[in-house]
Write a protein that holds these residues in place. Structure first.
Motif, short mmCIF file in Angstrom:
data_model
loop_
_atom_site.label_atom_id
_atom_site.label_comp_id
_atom_site.label_asym_id
_atom_site.label_seq_id
_atom_site.Cartn_x
_atom_site.Cartn_y
_atom_site.Cartn_z
N THR A 121 0.73 -1.23 0.07
CA THR A 121 0.14 0.01 0.00
C THR A 121 1.04 1.28 0.01
OG1 THR A 121 -1.71 -1.09 1.33
CG2 THR A 121 -1.69 1.24 1.18
N LEU A 124 2.64 2.31 -3.10
CA LEU A 124 1.82 3.01 -4.28
C LEU A 124 2.21 4.37 -4.29
CD1 LEU A 124 -1.82 1.39 -4.08
CD2 LEU A 124 0.03 0.94 -5.90
N ILE A 127 5.49 5.46 -6.48
CA ILE A 127 5.60 5.29 -7.81
C ILE A 127 5.48 6.75 -8.29
CG2 ILE A 127 4.40 4.68 -9.82
CD1 ILE A 127 3.33 2.30 -8.04
N TYR A 132 2.08 6.59 -13.48
CA TYR A 132 0.64 6.59 -13.17
C TYR A 132 0.14 6.88 -14.47
CZ TYR A 132 0.31 5.33 -8.40
OH TYR A 132 0.56 4.76 -7.09
N ILE A 181 -6.48 6.49 -7.33
CA ILE A 181 -5.43 5.48 -7.00
C ILE A 181 -3.97 6.19 -6.16
CG2 ILE A 181 -3.85 3.92 -8.14
CD1 ILE A 181 -5.85 3.54 -10.29
N MET A 182 -3.73 7.18 -6.47
CA MET A 182 -2.73 7.95 -6.25
C MET A 182 -2.91 8.52 -4.70
SD MET A 182 -1.61 10.30 -9.64
CE MET A 182 0.26 10.68 -8.77
N PRO A 185 -2.97 5.38 -0.94
CA PRO A 185 -2.09 5.03 0.34
C PRO A 185 -1.95 6.10 1.15
CG PRO A 185 -0.75 5.48 -2.11
CD PRO A 185 -2.41 5.50 -2.34
#
Length: 322
Positions: A121, A124, A127, A132, A181-182, A185
């Motif tokens: 988690t 992420l 990244i 992305y 998604i970004m 976490p």
């Protein structure tokens, strides 16, 4: 003599540490002052109307436009709208997933899975945003275009929020999904930290009264951690507001305001990334910097509020309540 040298070294070390701390404030002041200086042309031309100005009519083409570098008309309204829509929609997607993940890791996850799942988690968050963006362009956007967007139009088109006027798959929804998604976490990690700060005795007291596990989590943990969870959500919002590359690659980059969430749009960060290197007039460049100034101030305020809310719950708490 050695004692005097030690005292001198202590004073020198203290001064050095104070200078290191003050350098942070100095950097912020320098950034703010430079943005204000470079945006002075736009301030003098538009003032605060820059953020709320309606579109101007082009007598040659007969069209209206919020952002027209050729005729010198600049309005930040479509970029503010695009930033708010994509960021708030990303919170709608990310917050339930992040809180559910935090609850599972804190209260239900087997010990053998807790470490690896928490590591993945948090990975992420490491990244790069350009990765992305590439994944969104080649994977997410085609999925939205072929499967998700037609379903949204079919079942939610009556709301007029999902109108099939953009067959490319780019737009607010694509930007919101990649932002979700970004920021997931970030919200999940802070929520887990806040939940772990709730004393274990609080859980035991609720269970002793005959509550189920879900009732214990809802009344004994989430209720006590709600201020910190709100802070985590606001911190995620601050991250979403300032995201640049991933949003630039999928939002469509059209300076318009549309009610449909499937339409192309643009954000405050994406317009700076797209146009700053190509701005030829001082007014155009100053307008972009003024957008950056507004984004900088809003991000600082949002992050400060979020940190205060998280601190209000976790101050003085041990690293783990288990």
């Amino acid at each position: 003599m050695a004692r005097g040298n030690s005292a001198l070294a202590d004073r020198g070390f203290r001064v050095l540490m104070v200078l290191c701390a003050l350098s942070i404030f100095g950097i912020v002041v320098l950034i703010l002052s430079e943005l204000m200086l470079r945006s002075s042309v736009a301030w003098h031309s538009f003032g605060f109307r820059f953020f709320f100005m309606p579109p101007a009519h082009d007598p040659i083409s007969g069209q209206t436009s919020y952002w027209d570098p050729v005729n010198g008309h600049f309005s930040a309204l479509p970029f503010i709208y695009g930033t708010l829509v994509s960021s708030l929609l990303s919170l709608v997607i990310a917050v339930p997933l992040a809180i559910g993940l935090a609850i599972f890791l804190t209260e239900m996850c087997p010990k053998i899975l807790r470490g690896p799942l928490a590591f993945v988690t948090e990975l992420l968050a490491a990244i790069p945003s350009i990765i992305y963006g590439l994944w969104a362009v080649f994977v997410l956007v085609p999925l939205l275009r072929q499967y998700v967007n037609p379903l949204l139009v079919k079942y939610l088109g009556w709301t007029r929020l999902f109108v099939d006027d953009n067959p490319t798959g780019l737009g607010y929804v694509a930007a919101a999904v990649i932002l979700a998604i970004m920021i997931l976490p970030i919200i999940s990690s802070l929520t887990r930290e806040v939940m772990m700060a709730v004393p274990h005795s609080q859980r035991e007291a609720v269970l002793a009264l005959g509550a189920t596990r879900w009732e214990m989590i809802r009344m004994g943990v989430l209720r006590n951690a709600r201020i910190g969870i709100v802070g985590a959500v606001i911190l995620g919002l601050g991250r979403a507001l300032g995201e640049t590359m991933a949003v630039t690659m999928v939002i469509g980059n059209t300076p318009e305001i549309s009610k449909s969430l499937l339409s192309n749009g643009s954000s405050m960060a994406s317009v700076i990334a797209n146009e700053f290197s190509e701005a030829v007039s001082d007014l155009h460049r100053s307008s972009l910097i003024e957008i950056g100034l507004a984004l900088f101030v809003v991000t600082i305020i949002v992050n400060a509020i979020a940190r205060l809310l998280v601190w209000a719950v976790t101050r003085g708490a041990p690293a783990s309540a288990h």
